[in-house]
Write a protein that holds these residues in place. Structure first.
Motif, PDB file in Angstrom:
ATOM      1  N   GLY A  99       1.024  -1.241   0.030  1.00  0.00           N
ATOM      2  CA  GLY A  99       0.076   0.053   0.078  1.00  0.00           C
ATOM      3  C   GLY A  99       0.749   1.124  -0.064  1.00  0.00           C
ATOM      4  N   ARG A 100       1.489   1.613   1.041  1.00  0.00           N
ATOM      5  CA  ARG A 100       2.527   2.634   0.622  1.00  0.00           C
ATOM      6  C   ARG A 100       3.656   2.261   0.094  1.00  0.00           C
ATOM      7  NH1 ARG A 100      -1.035   5.764   3.476  1.00  0.00           N
ATOM      8  NH2 ARG A 100      -1.027   5.031   5.984  1.00  0.00           N
ATOM      9  N   GLU A 101       4.043   1.292  -1.157  1.00  0.00           N
ATOM     10  CA  GLU A 101       4.887   1.295  -2.091  1.00  0.00           C
ATOM     11  C   GLU A 101       6.648   1.177  -1.367  1.00  0.00           C
ATOM     12  OE1 GLU A 101       2.848   2.897  -6.300  1.00  0.00           O
ATOM     13  OE2 GLU A 101       2.447   4.793  -4.214  1.00  0.00           O
ATOM     14  N   LEU A 102       6.646   0.744   0.119  1.00  0.00           N
ATOM     15  CA  LEU A 102       7.841   1.082   0.435  1.00  0.00           C
ATOM     16  C   LEU A 102       8.789  -0.784   0.101  1.00  0.00           C
ATOM     17  CD1 LEU A 102       6.999   1.375   4.645  1.00  0.00           C
ATOM     18  CD2 LEU A 102       8.509   3.085   2.211  1.00  0.00           C
ATOM     19  N   GLY A 103       7.691  -1.300  -0.639  1.00  0.00           N
ATOM     20  CA  GLY A 103       8.350  -2.522  -1.400  1.00  0.00           C
ATOM     21  C   GLY A 103       8.800  -3.984  -0.274  1.00  0.00           C
ATOM     22  N   SER A 104       8.442  -5.640  -0.432  1.00  0.00           N
ATOM     23  CA  SER A 104       9.181  -6.365   0.822  1.00  0.00           C
ATOM     24  C   SER A 104       9.516  -6.167   0.860  1.00  0.00           C
ATOM     25  CB  SER A 104       7.824  -7.893  -0.468  1.00  0.00           C
ATOM     26  OG  SER A 104       6.759  -7.577  -0.594  1.00  0.00           O
ATOM     27  N   GLU A 105      11.106  -6.492   0.195  1.00  0.00           N
ATOM     28  CA  GLU A 105      12.513  -6.418   0.290  1.00  0.00           C
ATOM     29  C   GLU A 105      12.770  -5.901   2.194  1.00  0.00           C
ATOM     30  OE1 GLU A 105      17.555  -5.886  -0.987  1.00  0.00           O
ATOM     31  OE2 GLU A 105      15.317  -5.682  -1.804  1.00  0.00           O
ATOM     32  N   LEU A 106      12.286  -4.463   1.722  1.00  0.00           N
ATOM     33  CA  LEU A 106      12.452  -3.727   3.387  1.00  0.00           C
ATOM     34  C   LEU A 106      12.258  -4.556   4.433  1.00  0.00           C
ATOM     35  CD1 LEU A 106      14.045  -1.083   5.160  1.00  0.00           C
ATOM     36  CD2 LEU A 106      12.038   0.262   4.101  1.00  0.00           C
ATOM     37  N   VAL A 107      11.161  -4.656   4.254  1.00  0.00           N
ATOM     38  CA  VAL A 107       9.887  -5.709   5.735  1.00  0.00           C
ATOM     39  C   VAL A 107      10.061  -6.769   6.278  1.00  0.00           C
ATOM     40  CG1 VAL A 107       7.186  -5.920   5.702  1.00  0.00           C
ATOM     41  CG2 VAL A 107       7.718  -4.307   4.789  1.00  0.00           C
ATOM     42  N   LEU A 108      10.851  -7.796   4.447  1.00  0.00           N
ATOM     43  CA  LEU A 108      11.172  -9.177   4.993  1.00  0.00           C
ATOM     44  C   LEU A 108      12.511  -8.933   6.317  1.00  0.00           C
ATOM     45  CD1 LEU A 108      10.091 -10.667   2.018  1.00  0.00           C
ATOM     46  CD2 LEU A 108       8.799 -10.838   4.511  1.00  0.00           C
ATOM     47  N   ARG A 109      13.373  -7.728   5.435  1.00  0.00           N
ATOM     48  CA  ARG A 109      14.456  -7.713   5.913  1.00  0.00           C
ATOM     49  C   ARG A 109      14.037  -6.987   7.472  1.00  0.00           C
ATOM     50  NH1 ARG A 109      16.803  -4.364   1.837  1.00  0.00           N
ATOM     51  NH2 ARG A 109      16.544  -2.799   3.282  1.00  0.00           N
ATOM     52  N   LEU A 110      13.491  -6.239   7.771  1.00  0.00           N
ATOM     53  CA  LEU A 110      13.192  -5.676   9.194  1.00  0.00           C
ATOM     54  C   LEU A 110      12.757  -6.870   9.990  1.00  0.00           C
ATOM     55  CD1 LEU A 110      11.448  -2.035   8.949  1.00  0.00           C
ATOM     56  CD2 LEU A 110      13.888  -2.717   9.712  1.00  0.00           C
ATOM     57  N   HIS A 111      11.839  -7.876   9.559  1.00  0.00           N
ATOM     58  CA  HIS A 111      11.675  -9.292   9.721  1.00  0.00           C
ATOM     59  C   HIS A 111      12.212  -9.538  10.231  1.00  0.00           C
ATOM     60  CE1 HIS A 111       8.425 -11.763  11.082  1.00  0.00           C
ATOM     61  NE2 HIS A 111       8.981 -13.181  10.560  1.00  0.00           N
ATOM     62  N   ALA A 112      13.678  -9.744   9.559  1.00  0.00           N
ATOM     63  CA  ALA A 112      14.512 -11.091  10.138  1.00  0.00           C
ATOM     64  C   ALA A 112      15.173 -10.383  11.477  1.00  0.00           C
ATOM     65  CB  ALA A 112      14.996 -11.264   8.948  1.00  0.00           C
ATOM     66  N   ALA A 113      15.712  -9.370  10.983  1.00  0.00           N
ATOM     67  CA  ALA A 113      15.758  -8.484  12.134  1.00  0.00           C
ATOM     68  C   ALA A 113      15.541  -8.053  13.466  1.00  0.00           C
ATOM     69  CB  ALA A 113      17.070  -7.215  12.016  1.00  0.00           C
ATOM     70  N   ILE A 114      14.433  -8.037  13.607  1.00  0.00           N
ATOM     71  CA  ILE A 114      13.454  -7.687  14.443  1.00  0.00           C
ATOM     72  C   ILE A 114      12.854  -9.024  14.959  1.00  0.00           C
ATOM     73  CG2 ILE A 114      11.332  -6.326  15.814  1.00  0.00           C
ATOM     74  CD1 ILE A 114      12.877  -4.008  13.180  1.00  0.00           C
ATOM     75  N   CYS A 115      12.158  -9.844  14.304  1.00  0.00           N
ATOM     76  CA  CYS A 115      11.534 -10.320  14.224  1.00  0.00           C
ATOM     77  C   CYS A 115      12.164 -12.131  14.760  1.00  0.00           C
ATOM     78  CB  CYS A 115      10.057 -10.632  14.428  1.00  0.00           C
ATOM     79  SG  CYS A 115       9.060  -9.222  13.535  1.00  0.00           S
ATOM     80  N   GLY A 116      13.471 -11.768  14.065  1.00  0.00           N
ATOM     81  CA  GLY A 116      14.368 -12.882  14.532  1.00  0.00           C
ATOM     82  C   GLY A 116      13.734 -14.195  13.483  1.00  0.00           C
ATOM     83  N   GLY A 117      12.946 -14.051  12.273  1.00  0.00           N
ATOM     84  CA  GLY A 117      12.557 -14.609  11.767  1.00  0.00           C
ATOM     85  C   GLY A 117      11.385 -15.605  11.920  1.00  0.00           C
ATOM     86  N   LEU A 118      10.714 -15.502  13.197  1.00  0.00           N
ATOM     87  CA  LEU A 118       9.719 -15.906  13.850  1.00  0.00           C
ATOM     88  C   LEU A 118       8.749 -15.780  12.918  1.00  0.00           C
ATOM     89  CD1 LEU A 118       8.546 -17.610  15.884  1.00  0.00           C
ATOM     90  CD2 LEU A 118       6.707 -15.043  16.475  1.00  0.00           C
ATOM     91  N   GLN A 119       7.980 -17.172  11.965  1.00  0.00           N
ATOM     92  CA  GLN A 119       6.866 -17.316  11.255  1.00  0.00           C
ATOM     93  C   GLN A 119       5.591 -18.131  11.549  1.00  0.00           C
ATOM     94  OE1 GLN A 119       6.598 -15.642   8.917  1.00  0.00           O
ATOM     95  NE2 GLN A 119       7.456 -15.056   6.447  1.00  0.00           N
ATOM     96  N   PRO A 120       4.649 -17.836  11.540  1.00  0.00           N
ATOM     97  CA  PRO A 120       3.339 -18.241  11.852  1.00  0.00           C
ATOM     98  C   PRO A 120       3.574 -19.584  11.036  1.00  0.00           C
ATOM     99  CG  PRO A 120       2.700 -16.088  10.898  1.00  0.00           C
ATOM    100  CD  PRO A 120       4.696 -16.644  10.900  1.00  0.00           C
ATOM    101  N   ASP A 121       2.908 -20.893  12.456  1.00  0.00           N
ATOM    102  CA  ASP A 121       2.749 -22.151  11.769  1.00  0.00           C
ATOM    103  C   ASP A 121       1.724 -22.267  10.903  1.00  0.00           C
ATOM    104  OD1 ASP A 121       4.469 -23.733  13.276  1.00  0.00           O
ATOM    105  OD2 ASP A 121       3.587 -22.369  15.008  1.00  0.00           O
TER     106      ASP A 121
END
Length: 232
Positions: free
Chosen positions: A113-135
């Motif tokens: 929606g904000r057009e920041l792109g998936s790459e930035l979001v996924l990098r932050l997810h890996a760094a901040i959330c330790g890559g935790l994913q839902p089952d």
């Protein structure tokens, strides 16, 4: 019924406002409690004392001129707190966790929606959330126009209430088309984790589809846990 598994099971619900996800989450929670599962139910943003304060800032329509990257940072600040305070402890206790939104929402709303792109979001997810994913992620994708109409009718009803969470719903239709498209791409990219339920079936029919998927995944998860315990 859950039996002897040391780690819980993390389920997220995703979709646009007006998709019916919160209703389906509540119905699934009641069904799983009846089945005997220990439950933790939460939401993002929010769910913690700090997260609820972040939620107010993010969703209040009086919040103006919030830069897209600032919005993104607030989403992950809320998520980091929720993981530390709610999600990881519940997983360690063996609970089934139902969470209304997680990083897929950030990828869809801020990345798409904000057009920041998936790459930035996924990098932050890996760094901040330790890559935790839902089952398992339940993604509701009804017709876009109908979802928006439902969300906007609801927001008109709640506009005069003390709690105003309408900031995103004031966006124009192209924003929501980008969000919808981003969700669709996530489902295509991760078909094992994301179960997409498309179309405008009735509430009861969708609930049954969700129950069928979730109970099967939980049975498989419990069986793996029992096998692991037997081998240890």
């Amino acid at each position: 019924m859950q039996a002897g598994n040391p780690r819980g099971f993390f389920i997220t619900f995703e979709g646009l406002d007006g998709s019916g996800k919160s209703t389906q989450l509540r119905r699934l929670s009641a069904r799983l409690e009846a089945e005997g599962y220990a439950m933790t139910v939460t939401r993002q943003p929010g769910g913690t004392r700090i997260g609820d304060r972040i939620r107010t800032l993010l969703l209040d329509s009086r919040t103006e001129n919030l830069a897209p990257k600032a919005e993104l940072g607030l989403m992950f600040s809320d998520r980091a707190q929720a993981i530390s305070e709610i999600i990881e402890p519940a997983l360690a206790a063996g609970h089934v966790i139902l969470c209304d939104r997680f990083t897929d929402s950030t990828e869809a709303y801020q990345g798409g929606g904000r057009e920041l792109g998936s790459e930035l979001v996924l990098r932050l997810h890996a760094a901040i959330c330790g890559g935790l994913q839902p089952d398992l992620t339940i993604l509701l994708l009804p017709d876009l126009a109908r979802s928006l109409a439902r969300a906007r009718r609801r927001n008109q009803r709640t506009a005069s209430q003390e709690t105003d969470e309408n900031r995103f719903e004031r966006e124009e239709d192209p924003f929501y088309q980008r969000v919808w498209d981003a969700y669709r791409q996530i489902a295509i990219r991760e078909p094992q984790r994301v179960v997409a339920i498309e179309g405008d079936a009735g509430i009861d029919e969708i609930h049954q589809q969700i129950v069928d998927v979730v109970l099967k995944r939980l049975a498989d998860h419990d069986a793996r846990g029992q096998n692991g315990n037997a081998q240890s």
